[in-house]
Design a protein around this motif. Structure first.
Motif, mmCIF file in Angstrom:
data_model
loop_
_atom_site.group_PDB
_atom_site.id
_atom_site.type_symbol
_atom_site.label_atom_id
_atom_site.label_comp_id
_atom_site.label_asym_id
_atom_site.label_seq_id
_atom_site.Cartn_x
_atom_site.Cartn_y
_atom_site.Cartn_z
ATOM 1 N N ASP A 179 17.044 5.348 -4.938
ATOM 2 C CA ASP A 179 17.224 6.715 -4.442
ATOM 3 C C ASP A 179 15.987 7.534 -4.790
ATOM 4 N N GLY A 180 15.338 8.136 -3.756
ATOM 5 C CA GLY A 180 14.243 9.063 -3.995
ATOM 6 C C GLY A 180 12.855 8.471 -3.917
ATOM 7 N N SER A 181 12.743 7.161 -3.629
ATOM 8 C CA SER A 181 11.424 6.528 -3.548
ATOM 9 C C SER A 181 11.336 5.689 -2.285
ATOM 10 N N SER A 182 10.184 5.734 -1.638
ATOM 11 C CA SER A 182 9.895 4.896 -0.479
ATOM 12 C C SER A 182 8.958 3.789 -0.936
ATOM 13 N N LEU A 183 9.466 2.551 -1.003
ATOM 14 C CA LEU A 183 8.742 1.453 -1.635
ATOM 15 C C LEU A 183 8.483 0.325 -0.651
ATOM 16 N N ALA A 184 7.337 -0.303 -0.799
ATOM 17 C CA ALA A 184 7.007 -1.483 0.000
ATOM 18 C C ALA A 184 7.689 -2.711 -0.579
ATOM 19 N N ALA A 185 7.650 -3.796 0.170
ATOM 20 C CA ALA A 185 8.290 -5.044 -0.269
ATOM 21 C C ALA A 185 7.675 -5.582 -1.555
ATOM 22 N N SER A 186 6.433 -5.247 -1.815
ATOM 23 C CA SER A 186 5.751 -5.753 -3.008
ATOM 24 C C SER A 186 6.381 -5.274 -4.303
ATOM 25 N N SER A 187 7.266 -4.273 -4.242
ATOM 26 C CA SER A 187 7.985 -3.851 -5.446
ATOM 27 C C SER A 187 9.061 -4.856 -5.838
ATOM 28 N N PHE A 188 9.447 -5.727 -4.907
ATOM 29 C CA PHE A 188 10.568 -6.634 -5.133
ATOM 30 C C PHE A 188 10.218 -8.105 -4.952
ATOM 31 N N GLY A 189 9.029 -8.408 -4.423
ATOM 32 C CA GLY A 189 8.656 -9.794 -4.188
ATOM 33 C C GLY A 189 7.151 -9.961 -4.191
ATOM 34 N N GLU A 190 6.719 -11.220 -4.103
ATOM 35 C CA GLU A 190 5.295 -11.539 -4.124
ATOM 36 C C GLU A 190 5.072 -12.884 -3.457
ATOM 37 N N THR A 191 3.837 -13.137 -3.074
ATOM 38 C CA THR A 191 3.461 -14.432 -2.510
ATOM 39 C C THR A 191 2.993 -15.343 -3.633
ATOM 40 N N ASN A 192 3.585 -16.532 -3.744
ATOM 41 C CA ASN A 192 3.184 -17.429 -4.821
ATOM 42 C C ASN A 192 1.947 -18.236 -4.431
ATOM 43 N N ASP A 193 1.534 -19.124 -5.298
ATOM 44 C CA ASP A 193 0.285 -19.861 -5.081
ATOM 45 C C ASP A 193 0.329 -20.745 -3.839
#
Length: 770
Positions: A179-193
């Protein structure tokens, strides 16, 4: 109840270190959902919702994920698109062009809302597996500072549309609402090696009405662990709806893309009647595997019709019982055990409430069946298929069979050494990052000279580059390191090799260099280049055959480039260097205007296909038909003596390449083909009829439906296929979605596919759904 341990459940499902232990199963037949009504409002203009999703029922009604106030919703629409609506009139809505109908794996979804953003196109945004969605069928942005029903004091539901009887069907995990923040997917995931999108721990705050639901308490699946205490109430959810199936350890389920039955309960329940066949994805080809079937409402008067077992992985659900039974193993309800439709022994009859256990040993090709913990009949041995999949038939009467592949506790004691069917228990693939060995690359011509850099997760110096102008009727250009840069042949032509200094001029460390020839570099026109790695040499002498050859080989990736000179011998052999038997070979004589010969392991022995024509399989060319780990053969029906020839030789590498065949069904709900990976590139040919080759890849079509078609046998520009040539490229294979005879008539088709990501494996992140 027998509790499943790490051997059974699979430990350490991905290398990133962040594990998700469970998910929540929502069954729409149960009207299952979570709900909460906030006591006070939060930010109604700015928020982020993130979750991982594994769909189950992909047909029928809308499938809500997160809804508020009755008019605001995030859900899958009945057309399998994904939509978000902030106004009951539909004035403010985004709906993807992408179709979501891959029930075999998980994908990550982020909804990002910020109606305070001065850029209208940035007020509503979707991210799928870390990439922002840019293609929408509907894209109507809200007015500046519009207030949504989310974070207001009305009812909020997960898995249901507020005020309506519409429910989600499938699995949700790692549910965050900020609530109150506009976040990109990178806040919750990442690309592994290896280039796979994987979850990571969210470290930010949640705001007033935010929450984090992970289903960690089976007795209270809606518990909020964000620290806010914004718990959701469970409705028609039970402790059994907490599943070990998760984004970091993906479990087998029944496959609705390969089933004639009604499937429910997260694609784990096969519900009855009409003698329908139901399958799960193919079983691993090595290892020992165990699963269970619990039977209810069984028709005890039909002792023979029900079947619990496995069958050849290439059989599809609409084929007959006899087609399934021809290469199969298992037990009928009355207790008769069978192999390849012949009786082997008599076991224990199956009645209401019984649990049938199946233990498949892929290394020794045996199947044991158990009824309520005791072995039924004798072990079935000497199985004959190269690959198997689960096959159950419900027997033509009301019968419910509930499958458990290990995502829940097993009922019976599991045989020693056997594992549950999940991605973390699969063998580690030889190639965890396919972009190290194969890549499609898109580029735009500049009409001058340029270097084309690869865009995949990894880079390499290619040894075979196949280029096609997507915008114009220019020939396919093939150049390889053994023949050398500027030496070209064309798959749409019988022309002999030519030298053109303005085509591909050099193989570079991360791609290739081009001159200004129109076929490879017309200004502003779009191109695709498919690239394979051999061993970055011009080759070395191989004397395994009756004639010497020059070979550049990559045994890890199952690919070699072979050059030799045709001899006067009526039948002779050529060394290929792979160390395993090839499954597909493309041959072109360089000094003569002759056809391309294509060998494929699944066409009639001795026959060939022709890459530069539409012809069905025909006789001749391969001579003694010697195909083994060192050589292939050339027969008396061949090209001129003393002519130079080139061959591109491919072996199958599990998790990286799949070379096989399938039977079309002539139905818009076409055949499903299991490859064991998420395909990056797919070549198909009808071998029974005069039809073009059909080539598609995930770079030109990054989401489903896959519809951009090129044909190796013609110089035609790229075509957007009609509905008859549609296909979905999925997390573990491909599904035909049309009736065009080039891909799905009542005929036999051969294919060759290369991977974007392997489906899974020990210490390998599971492939995401597309």
């Amino acid at each position: 109840m027998v509790f499943s341990n790490n051997l059974l459940m699979g430990a350490g499902g991905q290398a990133s270190g962040y594990e998700i232990d469970q998910s929540i199963r929502f069954n729409d037949n149960d009207s299952a959902y979570l709900n909460r009504t906030p006591g006070s409002a939060g930010d109604r203009r700015t928020f982020t919702f993130s979750c991982w999703v594994k769909r189950a029922n992909i047909t029928g009604a809308n499938a809500p994920i997160f809804t508020a106030g009755g008019d605001d919703w995030l859900m899958f629409l009945s057309a399998n698109t994904l939509g978000f609506n902030t106004d009951g009139t539909g004035n403010y809505r985004i709906v993807t062009s992408q179709l979501f109908r891959d029930p075999g794996a998980w994908f990550h979804l982020v909804l990002r809302v910020d109606t305070t953003n001065s850029t209208a196109g940035d007020r509503l945004r979707f991210y799928i597996n870390g990439s922002e969605v840019t293609s929408f069928g509907t894209d109507t942005n809200p007015t500046l500072n519009l207030e949504t029903a989310f974070n207001n004091t009305g009812e909020h539901d997960i898995g249901k549309l507020v005020g309506a009887s519409q429910y989600f069907d499938g699995y949700l995990a790692e549910i965050h609402h900020v609530d109150g923040s506009s976040l990109a997917a990178s806040s919750f995931g990442e690309t592994n090696d290896d280039g796979v999108w994987v979850p990571k721990a969210y470290s930010g705050s949640y705001g007033t009405t935010g929450f984090y639901l992970k289903g960690q308490d089976s007795s209270a699946l809606g518990d909020d662990t964000s620290g806010n205490g914004n718990d959701f109430s469970s409705n028609n959810l039970a402790a059994a709806d907490q599943m070990s199936d998760s984004p970091t350890n993906n479990f087998w389920t029944l496959n609705p893309l390969d089933s004639g039955s009604t499937i429910s309960d997260g694609n784990l329940k096969n519900g009855g009647g009409n003698s329908t066949n139901t399958h799960a994805p193919a079983l691993p080809e090595t290892g020992q595997w165990y699963w269970e079937v619990v039977c209810t409402d069984i028709n005890t008067g039909t002792t023979g019709a029900h079947f619990f077992g496995i069958c050849d992985a290439s059989v599809y659900e609409t084929q007959s019982f006899s087609d399934h039974a021809a290469i199969s193993a298992g037990q009928q309800r009355g207790g008769q055990l069978k192999k390849n439709n012949s009786n082997t022994s008599t076991g224990t009859a199956v009645n209401d409430g019984n649990t049938v256990g199946m233990a498949f040993d892929a290394d020794n090709l045996t199947l044991k069946l158990y009824v309520d913990g005791s072995q039924s009949g004798s072990t079935i041995t000497s199985l004959t298929a190269s690959a198997y999949k689960l096959w159950i038939q419900d027997g033509g009467a009301v019968t419910n069979m509930t499958l458990n592949f290990g995502q829940s506790d097993f009922d019976q004691t599991v045989p020693t050494g056997y594992k549950s069917l999940c991605t973390s228990n699969m063998p580690t693939p030889t190639i965890s990052d396919p972009s190290k060995y194969f890549q499609p690359t898109l580029y735009t011509g500049n009409g001058s000279t340029q270097s084309i850099d690869q865009s995949g997760n990894s880079t390499f110096q290619p040894d075979l580059v196949w280029i096609k102008n997507r915008d114009a009727a220019d020939s396919h250009i093939w150049t390889d390191a053994v023949r050398g840069a500027t030496k070209t042949i064309s798959s749409d032509s019988t022309d002999e090799e030519s030298t053109d200094a303005d085509t591909l001029t050099a193989f570079e460390s991360d791609g290739f260099a081009l001159g200004d020839d129109d076929k490879v570099n017309t200004n502003t026109e779009k191109y695709v280049a498919w690239q394979w790695l051999a061993n970055n040499t011009t080759g070395s002498t191989n004397d395994d055959g009756s004639v010497d050859s020059t070979v550049a080989v990559n045994t890890t990736a199952g690919f070699s480039i072979v050059k030799w000179v045709h001899t006067t011998s009526a039948n002779y052999t050529v060394g290929h260097g792979l160390g395993v038997t090839p499954k597909m070979i493309l041959v072109k004589t360089l000094d003569q205007g002759t056809n391309w010969g294509v060998y494929h392991s699944d066409i009639t022995v001795g026959n060939r296909l022709i890459l530069n024509t539409t012809a069905a399989q025909g006789t001749g060319y391969w001579g003694a038909n010697t195909w083994n780990s060192t050589v292939f053969s050339i027969g008396s029906i061949r090209d001129a003596n003393s002519s130079n020839a080139i061959a591109y030789v491919f072996a199958e590498i599990p998790g990286y390449s799949s070379i096989g065949s399938y039977e079309g069904n002539g139905n818009a709900d076409g055949s499903f083909v299991y490859t064991g990976f998420r395909p990056s590139w797919l070549l198909i040919k009808n071998i029974d009829a005069t039809e073009s080759w059909n080539l598609r890849d995930s770079s030109r079509d990054p989401f489903n439906v896959s519809k951009e078609i090129l044909a190796p046998n013609t110089n035609a520009a790229e075509a957007t296929s009609g509905g008859g040539q549609y296909a979905d490229l999925l997390s573990n294979g491909f599904k035909l979605r049309g009736t065009d005879p080039g891909v799905n008539s009542s005929a036999t088709f051969i294919y060759m596919a290369f991977a974007e990501h392997p489906f899974g494996g020990e210490d390998i992140a599971p492939a995401t759904a597309r």
